[in-house]
Every structure is written in structure tokens, then in C-alpha cells.
Design a protein around this motif. Sequence first.
Motif, PDB file in Angstrom:
ATOM      1  N   LEU A 197       0.838  -1.213   0.000  1.00  0.00           N
ATOM      2  CA  LEU A 197       0.000   0.000   0.000  1.00  0.00           C
ATOM      3  C   LEU A 197       0.865   1.253   0.000  1.00  0.00           C
ATOM      4  O   LEU A 197       0.497   2.275  -0.576  1.00  0.00           O
ATOM      5  CB  LEU A 197      -0.972  -0.016   1.192  1.00  0.00           C
ATOM      6  N   ALA A 198       2.042   1.179   0.638  1.00  0.00           N
ATOM      7  CA  ALA A 198       2.983   2.314   0.584  1.00  0.00           C
ATOM      8  C   ALA A 198       3.427   2.547  -0.863  1.00  0.00           C
ATOM      9  O   ALA A 198       3.515   3.694  -1.321  1.00  0.00           O
ATOM     10  CB  ALA A 198       4.187   2.040   1.482  1.00  0.00           C
ATOM     11  N   LYS A 199       3.672   1.462  -1.583  1.00  0.00           N
ATOM     12  CA  LYS A 199       4.055   1.601  -3.005  1.00  0.00           C
ATOM     13  C   LYS A 199       2.919   2.211  -3.825  1.00  0.00           C
ATOM     14  O   LYS A 199       3.149   2.849  -4.845  1.00  0.00           O
ATOM     15  CB  LYS A 199       4.446   0.234  -3.589  1.00  0.00           C
ATOM     16  N   ASP A 200       1.669   1.988  -3.349  1.00  0.00           N
ATOM     17  CA  ASP A 200       0.512   2.592  -4.027  1.00  0.00           C
ATOM     18  C   ASP A 200       0.359   4.069  -3.644  1.00  0.00           C
ATOM     19  O   ASP A 200      -0.561   4.737  -4.127  1.00  0.00           O
ATOM     20  CB  ASP A 200      -0.782   1.858  -3.633  1.00  0.00           C
ATOM     21  N   GLY A 201       1.203   4.569  -2.717  1.00  0.00           N
ATOM     22  CA  GLY A 201       1.187   5.991  -2.363  1.00  0.00           C
ATOM     23  C   GLY A 201       0.523   6.311  -1.035  1.00  0.00           C
ATOM     24  O   GLY A 201       0.414   7.484  -0.663  1.00  0.00           O
ATOM     25  N   TYR A 202       0.046   5.274  -0.302  1.00  0.00           N
ATOM     26  CA  TYR A 202      -0.573   5.538   0.994  1.00  0.00           C
ATOM     27  C   TYR A 202       0.494   5.828   2.056  1.00  0.00           C
ATOM     28  O   TYR A 202       1.557   5.192   2.073  1.00  0.00           O
ATOM     29  CB  TYR A 202      -1.362   4.313   1.487  1.00  0.00           C
ATOM     30  N   ASP A 203       0.189   6.765   2.969  1.00  0.00           N
ATOM     31  CA  ASP A 203       0.911   6.847   4.237  1.00  0.00           C
ATOM     32  C   ASP A 203       0.389   5.699   5.093  1.00  0.00           C
ATOM     33  O   ASP A 203      -0.795   5.356   5.025  1.00  0.00           O
ATOM     34  CB  ASP A 203       0.633   8.187   4.929  1.00  0.00           C
ATOM     35  N   ILE A 204       1.269   5.127   5.932  1.00  0.00           N
ATOM     36  CA  ILE A 204       0.891   3.882   6.612  1.00  0.00           C
ATOM     37  C   ILE A 204       1.001   3.994   8.129  1.00  0.00           C
ATOM     38  O   ILE A 204       2.046   4.365   8.667  1.00  0.00           O
ATOM     39  CB  ILE A 204       1.784   2.694   6.155  1.00  0.00           C
ATOM     40  N   ALA A 205      -0.086   3.609   8.808  1.00  0.00           N
ATOM     41  CA  ALA A 205      -0.071   3.399  10.257  1.00  0.00           C
ATOM     42  C   ALA A 205       0.196   1.909  10.469  1.00  0.00           C
ATOM     43  O   ALA A 205      -0.579   1.058  10.028  1.00  0.00           O
ATOM     44  CB  ALA A 205      -1.421   3.806  10.857  1.00  0.00           C
ATOM     45  N   VAL A 206       1.326   1.613  11.130  1.00  0.00           N
ATOM     46  CA  VAL A 206       1.797   0.232  11.309  1.00  0.00           C
ATOM     47  C   VAL A 206       1.431  -0.225  12.718  1.00  0.00           C
ATOM     48  O   VAL A 206       2.049   0.186  13.695  1.00  0.00           O
ATOM     49  CB  VAL A 206       3.341   0.169  11.125  1.00  0.00           C
ATOM     50  N   ASN A 207       0.417  -1.065  12.834  1.00  0.00           N
ATOM     51  CA  ASN A 207       0.048  -1.599  14.161  1.00  0.00           C
ATOM     52  C   ASN A 207       0.807  -2.901  14.433  1.00  0.00           C
ATOM     53  O   ASN A 207       1.106  -3.664  13.517  1.00  0.00           O
ATOM     54  CB  ASN A 207      -1.462  -1.857  14.219  1.00  0.00           C
ATOM     55  N   TYR A 208       1.104  -3.125  15.709  1.00  0.00           N
ATOM     56  CA  TYR A 208       1.705  -4.393  16.135  1.00  0.00           C
ATOM     57  C   TYR A 208       1.342  -4.618  17.592  1.00  0.00           C
ATOM     58  O   TYR A 208       0.790  -3.722  18.251  1.00  0.00           O
ATOM     59  CB  TYR A 208       3.230  -4.367  15.939  1.00  0.00           C
ATOM     60  N   ASN A 209       1.692  -5.817  18.097  1.00  0.00           N
ATOM     61  CA  ASN A 209       1.326  -6.151  19.479  1.00  0.00           C
ATOM     62  C   ASN A 209       2.528  -6.144  20.405  1.00  0.00           C
ATOM     63  O   ASN A 209       2.480  -5.564  21.486  1.00  0.00           O
ATOM     64  CB  ASN A 209       0.645  -7.521  19.516  1.00  0.00           C
ATOM     65  N   SER A 210       3.624  -6.802  20.012  1.00  0.00           N
ATOM     66  CA  SER A 210       4.748  -6.967  20.936  1.00  0.00           C
ATOM     67  C   SER A 210       6.111  -6.718  20.305  1.00  0.00           C
ATOM     68  O   SER A 210       7.061  -6.395  21.001  1.00  0.00           O
ATOM     69  CB  SER A 210       4.720  -8.388  21.520  1.00  0.00           C
ATOM     70  N   ASN A 211       6.200  -6.858  18.992  1.00  0.00           N
ATOM     71  CA  ASN A 211       7.505  -6.905  18.343  1.00  0.00           C
ATOM     72  C   ASN A 211       7.938  -5.521  17.827  1.00  0.00           C
ATOM     73  O   ASN A 211       7.906  -5.251  16.615  1.00  0.00           O
ATOM     74  CB  ASN A 211       7.429  -7.908  17.189  1.00  0.00           C
ATOM     75  N   THR A 212       8.366  -4.653  18.769  1.00  0.00           N
ATOM     76  CA  THR A 212       8.663  -3.257  18.418  1.00  0.00           C
ATOM     77  C   THR A 212       9.757  -3.162  17.348  1.00  0.00           C
ATOM     78  O   THR A 212       9.644  -2.376  16.399  1.00  0.00           O
ATOM     79  CB  THR A 212       9.110  -2.478  19.674  1.00  0.00           C
ATOM     80  N   GLU A 213      10.788  -3.980  17.508  1.00  0.00           N
ATOM     81  CA  GLU A 213      11.919  -3.892  16.572  1.00  0.00           C
ATOM     82  C   GLU A 213      11.462  -4.187  15.142  1.00  0.00           C
ATOM     83  O   GLU A 213      11.791  -3.471  14.192  1.00  0.00           O
ATOM     84  CB  GLU A 213      12.984  -4.895  17.012  1.00  0.00           C
ATOM     85  N   LYS A 214      10.657  -5.251  14.984  1.00  0.00           N
ATOM     86  CA  LYS A 214      10.195  -5.619  13.636  1.00  0.00           C
ATOM     87  C   LYS A 214       9.225  -4.570  13.090  1.00  0.00           C
ATOM     88  O   LYS A 214       9.236  -4.260  11.896  1.00  0.00           O
ATOM     89  CB  LYS A 214       9.534  -6.994  13.655  1.00  0.00           C
ATOM     90  N   ALA A 215       8.384  -4.008  13.964  1.00  0.00           N
ATOM     91  CA  ALA A 215       7.458  -2.969  13.504  1.00  0.00           C
ATOM     92  C   ALA A 215       8.236  -1.747  13.014  1.00  0.00           C
ATOM     93  O   ALA A 215       7.905  -1.150  11.982  1.00  0.00           O
ATOM     94  CB  ALA A 215       6.501  -2.580  14.633  1.00  0.00           C
ATOM     95  N   GLU A 216       9.296  -1.383  13.749  1.00  0.00           N
ATOM     96  CA  GLU A 216      10.117  -0.231  13.332  1.00  0.00           C
ATOM     97  C   GLU A 216      10.818  -0.524  12.008  1.00  0.00           C
ATOM     98  O   GLU A 216      11.000   0.369  11.180  1.00  0.00           O
ATOM     99  CB  GLU A 216      11.130   0.133  14.423  1.00  0.00           C
ATOM    100  N   GLN A 217      11.225  -1.800  11.816  1.00  0.00           N
ATOM    101  CA  GLN A 217      11.843  -2.178  10.527  1.00  0.00           C
ATOM    102  C   GLN A 217      10.853  -1.982   9.381  1.00  0.00           C
ATOM    103  O   GLN A 217      11.193  -1.463   8.320  1.00  0.00           O
ATOM    104  CB  GLN A 217      12.238  -3.652  10.554  1.00  0.00           C
ATOM    105  N   THR A 218       9.593  -2.430   9.613  1.00  0.00           N
ATOM    106  CA  THR A 218       8.552  -2.244   8.583  1.00  0.00           C
ATOM    107  C   THR A 218       8.408  -0.761   8.264  1.00  0.00           C
ATOM    108  O   THR A 218       8.383  -0.351   7.100  1.00  0.00           O
ATOM    109  CB  THR A 218       7.184  -2.785   9.070  1.00  0.00           C
ATOM    110  N   ALA A 219       8.334   0.066   9.333  1.00  0.00           N
ATOM    111  CA  ALA A 219       8.136   1.511   9.135  1.00  0.00           C
ATOM    112  C   ALA A 219       9.311   2.120   8.378  1.00  0.00           C
ATOM    113  O   ALA A 219       9.119   2.967   7.492  1.00  0.00           O
ATOM    114  CB  ALA A 219       7.940   2.194  10.481  1.00  0.00           C
ATOM    115  N   ALA A 220      10.525   1.668   8.705  1.00  0.00           N
ATOM    116  CA  ALA A 220      11.709   2.215   8.015  1.00  0.00           C
ATOM    117  C   ALA A 220      11.669   1.864   6.527  1.00  0.00           C
ATOM    118  O   ALA A 220      11.963   2.704   5.663  1.00  0.00           O
ATOM    119  CB  ALA A 220      12.982   1.676   8.668  1.00  0.00           C
ATOM    120  N   GLU A 221      11.270   0.625   6.223  1.00  0.00           N
ATOM    121  CA  GLU A 221      11.182   0.231   4.796  1.00  0.00           C
ATOM    122  C   GLU A 221      10.138   1.079   4.069  1.00  0.00           C
ATOM    123  O   GLU A 221      10.312   1.455   2.918  1.00  0.00           O
ATOM    124  CB  GLU A 221      10.809  -1.252   4.676  1.00  0.00           C
TER     125      GLU A 221
END
Length: 244
Positions: free
Chosen positions: A22-46
Amino acid sequence: MGKTALVTGASRGIGKAIAIRLAKDGYDIAVNYNSNTEKAEQTAAEIRSLGVKAVTYKADTSKIDEVKAMFREIRKDFGGLDVLVNNAGVVDDAYLLMVNQPSLEKSLAINIQGYINCAQQAALRMAGAGTGVIINISSVSSVLAVEGQTVYSATKGAVNSMTATMAKELAPRGIRVNAVAPGFVGTDMLKSIPGDLVDKYIDSIPMKKFGTADDVANVVSSLCSDGFSYMTGQVLVLDGGLSL
Ligand code: NAP
């Protein structure tokens, strides 16, 4: 301001692939997660490296107070909300005679209540704007009996039926609601399957392979697009022919 999508459970697996698509489609993204902060931050960085905005939100979707707080933050950070992808889910396979109460309650809470919590908060915001798209990630187990999945299949059957009802209620408010029901997809969720069973499962799929998270993400992207603007309340099965 650009369009915004919230993807629940976007730290890993299918949710991460959807968020990036969806980011490639041009959306800004709210990244929800439950416990895995490091992986969520990796997703956000990508996502940020693709030139759009991304913010992470730690919230257990089964807890309404955490969901409400997340939506308040999203409003502050992004303004409106155009797309919700209800993806955060758990599987804990057990034959009926082995199902235990804590596991049952956790699956019902995350896979059913979690979807309703997020859809309710999203619909409140989308209704004001008179437009929006909600995608619920279901499973082929909602339409195909898989031994050991009494609980999981019940939760995903609920996802299909809530999709139809939400679609009917929200259509007059300009909000479309559809579901995607994947078959086997190679993510962490499948890691619990023993190796010999993996071969058996692959053999049972007419296309002789598991799907990828990107396969699911591509379908979600299409469902969000104007090409599907007259479709609502449907469940698209994406399983390499497994359920045929
Ligand atoms: P996964 O790899 O196990 O990832 C699960 C994601 O959900 C993680 O981001 C996790 O966050 C998040 N999550 C779990 N409980 C949560 C909660 N209470 N609140 C917020 N986030 C939560 O799973 P997946 O394979 O990508 O599956 C994603 C969806 O696709 C699920 O709804 C699943 O039922 C469905 N599905 C999967 C398959 C498959 O074969 N993999 C097939 C059909 C359908 P943390 O990282 O923070 O724990």
C-alpha cells in the motif's frame, strides 16, 4: 495530505507485505503491532524509504481501550483514515478434544473482537468523510474443514459473516468492506507445521506451492483501488485451488 491506511499486525508476515504494497501505491501507513517493536520499526523504516509517511502503534487489537487510543493517535498524526486492513490474527491448532480455554479465549478475542474493535473505530472516522475501504483478512479455513482448526475456522467463518454484515450497514455511508481468504502462506504462522505435513499440504494444493505474503498484498491493493469500487461484502479465496 495524502491517503492513509492502517494495517493491523504489520510487524511481520502478511501484514508487513500489505503495508509495503500500500505504501508503493502511495498511501501513508499506520503500522500496528502487538509486541515486536523492533520488527514494527523495521517495517516503518522500509515504508519511509519508499517516500511516504509511516508511524508505528503498539496496541493489542483485542483490547478496546488500546484500540481507541491508537485511533486517537492516528488522527493526530495523519488526519483522516482511508483504508483499514484487519490482519492481526493468531492460530493455535488443536483437535477439538485438546482445545483449552485460554487458547480458545485468546483466538476469539484477537481474531473476532479485534476485527470488530478496529472496524468500529475506522467506520466512525470514515463515515464522517463519506468514503473508506475495510479489508478483513480471513482464511481458506473459513470454507474448508481442516482437522485441528475447529477454533481457527470458527473465527475465520465469523470474519466472513461480519464482512457481509458490515458491508450492508456501511454501504450507505460510502464504505466498502471485503475479505481476502488466503490458503497456506509462507510466514511465521506456518512454522509450527511439522516438515512431513508441509509436503502433504503442498501435494494437496492444485498449484503445488504455498502462496506468498506478496500474493495476498497484491489482491488487497487491488481491492482498495477504484477498479473494485462496486464490490462490497465479498470474500475472495486465494489458495492455489486448495478449496476446489
Ligand atoms: P504472523 O506471521 O504470525 O504475524 C502475526 C501478526 O499479527 C504480527 O504482526 C503480530 O504482531 C500481530 N498480532 C498478533 N496478535 C495481535 C494483537 N492482539 N494485536 C495486534 N497485533 C497482533 O501471521 P501471518 O501469517 O502474517 O497472518 C496474518 C493474517 O493472515 C492472520 O489474520 C491469519 O489468520 C491470516 N492467514 C494466514 C495464513 C498463513 O498461512 N500464514 C493463511 C490464511 C490466513 P507482533 O509481531 O507484535 O507479535
